[in-house]
Design a protein around this motif. Structure first.
Motif, PDB file in Angstrom:
ATOM      1  N   MET A 106       0.843  -1.162   0.000  1.00  0.00           N
ATOM      2  CA  MET A 106       0.000   0.000   0.000  1.00  0.00           C
ATOM      3  C   MET A 106       0.898   1.238   0.000  1.00  0.00           C
ATOM      4  N   LYS A 107       0.564   2.212  -0.826  1.00  0.00           N
ATOM      5  CA  LYS A 107       1.307   3.466  -0.936  1.00  0.00           C
ATOM      6  C   LYS A 107       0.436   4.606  -0.412  1.00  0.00           C
ATOM      7  N   PHE A 108       1.115   5.700   0.002  1.00  0.00           N
ATOM      8  CA  PHE A 108       0.422   6.875   0.501  1.00  0.00           C
ATOM      9  C   PHE A 108       0.890   8.108  -0.252  1.00  0.00           C
ATOM     10  N   GLY A 109      -0.037   9.023  -0.470  1.00  0.00           N
ATOM     11  CA  GLY A 109       0.269  10.297  -1.104  1.00  0.00           C
ATOM     12  C   GLY A 109       0.030  11.431  -0.121  1.00  0.00           C
ATOM     13  N   LEU A 110       0.885  12.447  -0.197  1.00  0.00           N
ATOM     14  CA  LEU A 110       0.804  13.603   0.689  1.00  0.00           C
ATOM     15  C   LEU A 110       0.146  14.763  -0.053  1.00  0.00           C
ATOM     16  N   VAL A 111      -0.885  15.345   0.574  1.00  0.00           N
ATOM     17  CA  VAL A 111      -1.586  16.490   0.007  1.00  0.00           C
ATOM     18  C   VAL A 111      -1.535  17.618   1.032  1.00  0.00           C
ATOM     19  N   LEU A 112      -0.987  18.785   0.610  1.00  0.00           N
ATOM     20  CA  LEU A 112      -0.862  19.939   1.500  1.00  0.00           C
ATOM     21  C   LEU A 112      -1.835  21.038   1.083  1.00  0.00           C
ATOM     22  N   PHE A 113      -2.356  21.750   2.085  1.00  0.00           N
ATOM     23  CA  PHE A 113      -3.281  22.850   1.862  1.00  0.00           C
ATOM     24  C   PHE A 113      -2.762  24.084   2.600  1.00  0.00           C
ATOM     25  N   LEU A 114      -2.576  25.193   1.885  1.00  0.00           N
ATOM     26  CA  LEU A 114      -2.195  26.458   2.495  1.00  0.00           C
ATOM     27  C   LEU A 114      -3.471  27.262   2.697  1.00  0.00           C
ATOM     28  N   CYS A 115      -3.738  27.631   3.960  1.00  0.00           N
ATOM     29  CA  CYS A 115      -5.008  28.248   4.317  1.00  0.00           C
ATOM     30  C   CYS A 115      -4.805  29.550   5.077  1.00  0.00           C
ATOM     31  N   SER A 116      -5.877  30.349   5.130  1.00  0.00           N
ATOM     32  CA  SER A 116      -5.870  31.607   5.869  1.00  0.00           C
ATOM     33  C   SER A 116      -7.119  31.682   6.732  1.00  0.00           C
ATOM     34  N   PHE A 128       2.079  16.468  -3.213  1.00  0.00           N
ATOM     35  CA  PHE A 128       3.511  16.234  -3.102  1.00  0.00           C
ATOM     36  C   PHE A 128       3.897  15.152  -4.106  1.00  0.00           C
ATOM     37  N   PRO A 129       4.991  15.340  -4.844  1.00  0.00           N
ATOM     38  CA  PRO A 129       5.297  14.423  -5.947  1.00  0.00           C
ATOM     39  C   PRO A 129       5.688  12.997  -5.534  1.00  0.00           C
ATOM     40  N   ALA A 130       6.206  12.822  -4.334  1.00  0.00           N
ATOM     41  CA  ALA A 130       6.661  11.484  -3.918  1.00  0.00           C
ATOM     42  C   ALA A 130       5.502  10.658  -3.362  1.00  0.00           C
ATOM     43  N   GLN A 131       5.649   9.347  -3.473  1.00  0.00           N
ATOM     44  CA  GLN A 131       4.740   8.415  -2.808  1.00  0.00           C
ATOM     45  C   GLN A 131       5.501   7.756  -1.674  1.00  0.00           C
ATOM     46  N   PHE A 132       4.773   7.315  -0.661  1.00  0.00           N
ATOM     47  CA  PHE A 132       5.389   6.773   0.542  1.00  0.00           C
ATOM     48  C   PHE A 132       4.915   5.352   0.797  1.00  0.00           C
ATOM     49  N   CYS A 168       4.956   9.253   5.477  1.00  0.00           N
ATOM     50  CA  CYS A 168       4.182  10.298   4.834  1.00  0.00           C
ATOM     51  C   CYS A 168       3.879  11.421   5.822  1.00  0.00           C
ATOM     52  N   LEU A 169       3.428  11.066   7.022  1.00  0.00           N
ATOM     53  CA  LEU A 169       3.110  12.075   8.034  1.00  0.00           C
ATOM     54  C   LEU A 169       4.343  12.870   8.445  1.00  0.00           C
ATOM     55  N   MET A 170       5.457  12.193   8.658  1.00  0.00           N
ATOM     56  CA  MET A 170       6.680  12.898   9.048  1.00  0.00           C
ATOM     57  C   MET A 170       7.110  13.881   7.956  1.00  0.00           C
ATOM     58  N   THR A 171       6.968  13.480   6.702  1.00  0.00           N
ATOM     59  CA  THR A 171       7.293  14.364   5.590  1.00  0.00           C
ATOM     60  C   THR A 171       6.322  15.544   5.553  1.00  0.00           C
ATOM     61  N   GLY A 172       5.064  15.293   5.844  1.00  0.00           N
ATOM     62  CA  GLY A 172       4.071  16.368   5.891  1.00  0.00           C
ATOM     63  C   GLY A 172       4.435  17.427   6.921  1.00  0.00           C
ATOM     64  N   TYR A 173       4.841  16.996   8.114  1.00  0.00           N
ATOM     65  CA  TYR A 173       5.257  17.950   9.148  1.00  0.00           C
ATOM     66  C   TYR A 173       6.511  18.716   8.710  1.00  0.00           C
TER      67      TYR A 173
END
Length: 74
Positions: free
Chosen positions: A1-11, A23-27, A33-38
């Motif tokens: 199973m692979k995971f993808g990272l999706v980031l949201f910039l919010c105000s 995020f271009p990489a898969q985990f 994935c979570l550590m990369t997100g942080y």
């Protein structure tokens, strides 16, 4: 199973988020994935800078989503 990272910039001030950044990489696991997100969130906040973050009450949220392999035709 692979995971993808999706980031949201919010105000908080604008009460909205920009379109998601995939995020271009898969985990190979959710932990990585979570550590990369942080890590990526911190880097992006540093890039934006204190003044802009405070001016627009910006924050980053992210999710690690399971990537399901495409189903093969039988």
């Amino acid at each position: 199973m692979k995971f993808g990272l999706v980031l949201f910039l919010c105000s908080f001030i604008a009460e909205e988020c920009l379109p998601p950044h995939y995020f271009p990489a898969q985990f190979d696991d959710e932990y990585t994935c979570l550590m990369t997100g942080y890590e990526q969130s911190i880097l992006k906040m540093e890039e934006i800078g204190r003044e802009e973050i405070n001016k627009h009450s910006m924050y980053i949220k992210f999710v690690c989503a399971e990537i399901k392999p495409p189903e093969e035709d039988t």
